[in-house]
Design an enzyme around this catalytic site. Structure first.
Site, PDB file in Angstrom:
ATOM      1  N   GLU A 168      19.182   2.525  13.699  1.00 55.59           N
ATOM      2  CA  GLU A 168      18.291   1.350  13.656  1.00 55.59           C
ATOM      3  C   GLU A 168      17.237   1.561  12.590  1.00 55.59           C
ATOM      4  OE1 GLU A 168      16.376   1.118  17.445  1.00 55.59           O
ATOM      5  OE2 GLU A 168      18.267   1.188  18.532  1.00 55.59           O
ATOM      6  N   LYS A 187      13.458   1.993  11.400  1.00 60.40           N
ATOM      7  CA  LYS A 187      12.211   2.467  12.007  1.00 60.40           C
ATOM      8  C   LYS A 187      11.112   1.541  11.508  1.00 60.40           C
ATOM      9  CE  LYS A 187       9.443   6.695  12.601  1.00 60.40           C
ATOM     10  NZ  LYS A 187       8.363   6.009  13.182  1.00 60.40           N
ATOM     11  N   ASP A 217       7.493   0.003  10.975  1.00 60.47           N
ATOM     12  CA  ASP A 217       6.214   0.678  10.768  1.00 60.47           C
ATOM     13  C   ASP A 217       5.061  -0.197  11.269  1.00 60.47           C
ATOM     14  OD1 ASP A 217       4.425   2.553  10.012  1.00 60.47           O
ATOM     15  OD2 ASP A 217       4.547   2.144   7.866  1.00 60.47           O
ATOM     16  N   TYR A 220      13.265  -2.626  20.852  1.00 63.48           N
ATOM     17  CA  TYR A 220      14.359  -1.682  20.600  1.00 63.48           C
ATOM     18  C   TYR A 220      14.664  -0.724  21.748  1.00 63.48           C
ATOM     19  CZ  TYR A 220      10.122   0.746  18.919  1.00 63.48           C
ATOM     20  OH  TYR A 220       8.867   1.262  18.789  1.00 63.48           O
ATOM     21  N   LYS A 249      12.807   9.793   7.807  1.00 64.64           N
ATOM     22  CA  LYS A 249      11.774   9.006   7.120  1.00 64.64           C
ATOM     23  C   LYS A 249      12.092   8.883   5.637  1.00 64.64           C
ATOM     24  CE  LYS A 249       7.680   9.124   9.830  1.00 64.64           C
ATOM     25  NZ  LYS A 249       6.279   9.076   9.512  1.00 64.64           N
ATOM     26  N   CYS A 287     -22.647  -2.813 -16.419  1.00 61.09           N
ATOM     27  CA  CYS A 287     -21.557  -3.766 -16.207  1.00 61.09           C
ATOM     28  C   CYS A 287     -20.797  -3.998 -17.520  1.00 61.09           C
ATOM     29  CB  CYS A 287     -22.118  -5.100 -15.687  1.00 61.09           C
ATOM     30  SG  CYS A 287     -20.852  -6.378 -15.522  1.00 61.09           S
ATOM     31  N   CYS A 306     -21.444  -7.868 -18.596  1.00 66.04           N
ATOM     32  CA  CYS A 306     -22.731  -8.443 -19.003  1.00 66.04           C
ATOM     33  C   CYS A 306     -23.778  -7.390 -19.349  1.00 66.04           C
ATOM     34  CB  CYS A 306     -23.250  -9.384 -17.908  1.00 66.04           C
ATOM     35  SG  CYS A 306     -23.784  -8.499 -16.442  1.00 66.04           S
ATOM     36  N   CYS A 356     -22.505  -5.127  -9.842  1.00 65.02           N
ATOM     37  CA  CYS A 356     -23.367  -5.679 -10.880  1.00 65.02           C
ATOM     38  C   CYS A 356     -24.316  -6.672 -10.206  1.00 65.02           C
ATOM     39  CB  CYS A 356     -22.525  -6.392 -11.934  1.00 65.02           C
ATOM     40  SG  CYS A 356     -23.541  -7.412 -13.017  1.00 65.02           S
ATOM     41  N   CYS A 388     -23.562 -13.085 -14.781  1.00 65.72           N
ATOM     42  CA  CYS A 388     -22.401 -12.253 -15.125  1.00 65.72           C
ATOM     43  C   CYS A 388     -21.141 -13.128 -15.062  1.00 65.72           C
ATOM     44  CB  CYS A 388     -22.324 -11.089 -14.143  1.00 65.72           C
ATOM     45  SG  CYS A 388     -20.944  -9.987 -14.422  1.00 65.72           S
TER      46      CYS A 388
HETATM   47  S1  IVH Z   1      12.654   4.437  19.853  1.00 64.73           S
HETATM   48  C1  IVH Z   1      11.571   7.789  22.975  1.00 64.73           C
HETATM   49  N1  IVH Z   1      13.236   2.862  17.858  1.00 64.73           N
HETATM   50  O1  IVH Z   1       8.432   5.141  15.958  1.00 64.73           O
HETATM   51  C2  IVH Z   1      11.736   7.102  21.676  1.00 64.73           C
HETATM   52  N2  IVH Z   1      11.052   3.820  17.920  1.00 64.73           N
HETATM   53  O2  IVH Z   1       7.744   8.015  15.765  1.00 64.73           O
HETATM   54  C3  IVH Z   1      11.337   5.706  21.722  1.00 64.73           C
HETATM   55  N3  IVH Z   1       9.598   3.097  16.095  1.00 64.73           N
HETATM   56  O3  IVH Z   1       6.631   5.482  18.923  1.00 64.73           O
HETATM   57  C4  IVH Z   1      11.158   5.094  20.402  1.00 64.73           C
HETATM   58  N4  IVH Z   1      11.043   1.766  15.114  1.00 64.73           N
HETATM   59  O4  IVH Z   1       6.548   3.211  17.691  1.00 64.73           O
HETATM   60  C5  IVH Z   1      12.291   3.645  18.416  1.00 64.73           C
HETATM   61  N5  IVH Z   1      13.903   1.406  16.169  1.00 64.73           N
HETATM   62  C6  IVH Z   1      12.964   2.174  16.733  1.00 64.73           C
HETATM   63  C7  IVH Z   1      11.666   2.317  16.183  1.00 64.73           C
HETATM   64  C8  IVH Z   1      10.743   3.152  16.815  1.00 64.73           C
HETATM   65  C9  IVH Z   1       9.816   2.245  15.093  1.00 64.73           C
HETATM   66  C10 IVH Z   1       8.318   3.802  16.319  1.00 64.73           C
HETATM   67  C11 IVH Z   1       7.833   3.795  17.733  1.00 64.73           C
HETATM   68  C12 IVH Z   1       7.720   5.222  18.118  1.00 64.73           C
HETATM   69  C13 IVH Z   1       7.615   5.896  16.796  1.00 64.73           C
HETATM   70  C14 IVH Z   1       8.107   7.302  16.877  1.00 64.73           C
END
Ligand code: IVH
Length: 691
Positions: A132, A134, A136, A245, A332, A426, A429, A444, A450
């Site tokens: 999946e 991740k 942010d 998720y 990551k 500045c 000016c 400034c 200005c």
């Molecule tokens: S599963 C026990 N799935 O990443 C694990 N986490 O560094 C449950 N996150 O705290 C998390 N996308 O906030 C999971 N597809 C994804 C995610 C995800 C982002 C975040 C989540 C978690 C952190 C872990």
């Protein structure tokens, strides 16, 4: 200083030796630094370390602690998840039903392979892995009871979180009711990520820049700052999004993670489409490299890939470490970065007079675009990185769109040029700059003389939310300024048709459009004129409140600090700014010229008299597009008749003032809650206003 990969060569047990001592000191230093970083990230929402640096330091700490079990400490940041709980958050804190853990993570494809092989070896076959994105943002845990959303908890410290239910309910894609008819019978928990899409993030920061408010560093901070607000109306206006998720229940009636996500989708949750069941390491790597390329086209920020063992039985078998599940790992993405030459530091003066240093770089390719400029933010930033012209610097494009300088390459021969010093005058000016107390910015002070500040004030004055004068974009304002036609806002009212027509590219129609807009601006009510004047810290809402209390510019000018401070939201800083504005002779001349031109510097009698309490006590949501008045005008009408305009539909909503194209989510919510829908015409007759 470039905080890059740590050297691991010195990682050997060396008890008693100098190295052992220095490793002990390093452990203590890292614990302190990571605790501080956690606090800044989760509580203050002002991160100081990049994610990568944090992860690398954490890894180093874990490695060192493994070598020195005698220094074990259950309070080490390596044993805990960061906490976003703050003592004065104002939210109710609840214990999580199941701890909210984080994930083990790595930047190395090799370690992903190792993880997969380890799991496969453990169970003697190659398991299915769900890959999946991740996301942010910040994690959220939603609790449903008998099909109803009853709590929404932030991660907090992993065992307790803040209940931000009212804020979460403003997110259109999160159902208030779900799963009653599913095998879960409506009793379950679902976890996911709250995000602010890039588009909304950019819009929010633009607005904040206009209001001289601190900008959010990235969408994650913006999302977390938003979710902790006390006013759900503001939360609603920011446009958060959620991806779910992870489905949890006492007895999950599915045998795989994949199935449970499909069930969540069927219950109406927003589950990402970017998910794949992989059967071997090759498929996993394909997924990673595909999304490393494609993620820049996504509407929200992502920082990696999460790999989860698909079989739920197998997940239980693999279990957990103290902090993370063994059945999952995060890969990551590398932030793309390049070394290049810092040719020159130049300076930009903004609309508000803040002087921003800019790095002019030898052009370099980064994530498919050529980068030759990057912001250096302010003096402190440059001093912290210790960079000067002629250095080779690291340019990075991380989650953010704007490239940033993250460090310099320390080589022999660097640091030989002249030491960095911020300019003293500045560049526009020539006025001596002043450094604002408690802030890193130099400014400034020549507000009225200005050029970029003067142009900026005109831009602000004509903006839609201010005087709403069409046809005057920033290029036209620049041109009028350079030609000496408009040097300040009062000059607008002296513009003559022949002056504009003389300029290249201005036809009769465009010219008339501008002049008509200026003429119409004389009808704009005093509260908006006050906002348009651009007094520092007097935003739209404050201007409204001030205008309600002080019916004219003369009353406002005469107001004492105490009287000003009686107005809601007005503190010492705003009161002082208003006082300074009127003390400035140039501003006095300017406002007198506006008065002479016929601009509204006082509430008109009918405006003051036109109010009623026909809508008193009512909470009204505005939705859709309107034929007779603008949204802002309807907002004003609601307030004038004693009502309250709110951002999101809830059980407390009295009715929805609905125009065309009302959003389907709102409509659905209204239907469910039985909230009445009132048309534009009905509303106008209800309040006795004209069409
Ligand atoms: S599963 C026990 N799935 O990443 C694990 N986490 O560094 C449950 N996150 O705290 C998390 N996308 O906030 C999971 N597809 C994804 C995610 C995800 C982002 C975040 C989540 C978690 C952190 C872990």
């Amino acid at each position: 200083m470039q905080l890059d990969l740590f050297d691991t060569a010195d990682l050997q047990q060396s008890e008693g030796s100098d190295k052992g001592e220095s490793q002990r000191d390093e452990i203590y230093a890292l614990r302190k630094e990571l605790n501080e970083a956690n606090y800044r990230y989760y509580v203050l929402n002002e991160p100081t370390l990049s994610d990568r640096d944090f992860d690398l330091k954490m890894r180093r700490l874990q490695d060192l602690e493994a070598l020195h079990p005698e220094l074990a400490d259950s309070n080490s940041p390596s044993r805990r998840v960061g906490s976003d709980l703050s003592a004065k958050s104002g939210f109710r804190q609840l214990a999580h039903k199941r701890p909210m853990l984080s994930l083990a993570n790595t930047y190395s494809e090799g370690e992903i392979r190792d993880w997969y092989e380890r799991v496969a070896k453990d169970i003697s076959y190659q398991p299915e892995i769900v890959c999946e994105l991740k996301y942010d943002g910040l994690s959220i845990s939603l609790w449903y009871e008998k099909g109803e959303l009853v709590h929404a908890l932030t991660r907090g410290d992993g065992t307790r979180g803040d209940d931000v239910l009212d804020n979460v309910k403003t997110i259109g894609s999160i159902p208030w009711e779900a799963g009653k008819d599913s095998p879960l019978k409506g009793d379950f928990e679902i976890r996911g990520e709250i995000l602010l899409p890039w588009q909304n993030f950019d819009r929010l920061n633009k607005e904040r820049e206009e209001q001289e408010e601190a900008l959010f560093a990235n969408p994650r901070n913006a999302a977390s700052g938003t979710l902790k607000l006390q006013d759900p109306r503001i939360v609603a206006s920011r446009g958060l999004e959620a991806y779910l998720y992870y489905l949890l229940a006492d007895d999950v009636p599915y045998s795989t993670h994949w199935e449970s996500l499909q069930a969540a989708k069927a219950m109406g949750f927003h589950v990402s489409e970017a998910i794949r069941v992989c059967h071997n390491i090759g498929e996993i790597m394909d997924f990673i490299s595909y999304w490393d390329r494609e993620r820049k086209n996504l509407p929200v920020a992502t920082d990696g890939i999460v790999l989860k063992v698909n079989d739920l039985g197998l997940q239980r078998q693999l279990g957990y470490t103290a902090k993370t599940p063994r059945w999952a790992i995060a890969y990551k993405f590398q932030a793309e970065k390049q070394l290049t030459l810092l040719r020159k530091i130049t300076y930009q003066v903004g609309r508000t007079g803040v002087v921003t240093p800019v790095a002019n770089l030898e052009p370099v390719q980064l994530s498919g675009t050529t980068v030759q400029r990057a912001t250096l933010h302010n003096e402190d930033f440059i001093l912290q990185l210790g960079i000067r012209e002629g250095d080779r610097v690291w340019v990075e494009k991380g989650g953010e769109i704007i490239p940033k300088i993250t460090g310099k390459e320390a080589t022999a021969g660097s640091d030989t040029g002249p030491a960095f010093r911020f300019i003293s005058h500045c560049p526009e000016c020539g006025t001596a700059l002043v450094r604002i107390e408690d802030q890193a910015a130099w400014r400034c002070p020549n507000e009225s003389g200005c050029p970029p500040q003067q142009k900026g004030r005109i831009e602000h004055y004509v903006a839609r939310k201010a005087m709403n004068i069409e046809g005057l974009g920033s290029e036209t304002i620049d041109l009028f300024y350079e030609r000496g036609l408009t040097r300040n806002i009062a000059d607008l009212y002296d513009l003559r048709q022949e002056d504009i027509l003389r300029l290249e590219g201005f036809q009769q129609k465009a010219t008339q459009n501008i002049l008509d807009g200026i003429e119409r601006s004389k009808e704009v009510p005093w509260s908006r004129v006050l906002f348009a004047l651009g007094i520092r810290y007097v935003g739209e809402t404050t201007a409204k409140k001030l205008a309600r209390r002080f019916g004219s510019i003369d009353e406002l000018r005469k107001a004492t600090s105490e009287e000003l401070a009686q107005v809601e939201d007005v503190g010492v800083q705003i009161a002082e700014s208003i006082r300074q504005y009127f003390a400035n002779e140039e501003n006095q001349r300017l406002t007198e010229r506006l008065r002479a031109a016929g601009v509204q510097l006082a509430n008109r009698e009918e405006e003051q008299a036109g109010g009623s309490d026909k809508l008193a006590g009512l909470s009204i949501v505005i939705s859709g597009t309107f034929a007779h008045h603008s949204r802002d005008e309807y907002k004003e009408l609601i307030e004038r008749h004693g009502g309250k305009n709110t951002g999101s539909v809830s059980k407390n909503t009295s009715f929805i003032l609905a125009g065309d194209n009302m959003g389907p989510a709102k409509l659905e919510k209204a239907r469910k809650l039985g909230v009445r829908i009132v048309s534009e015409e009905e509303f106008l007759s209800m309040t006795g206003e004209n069409i």
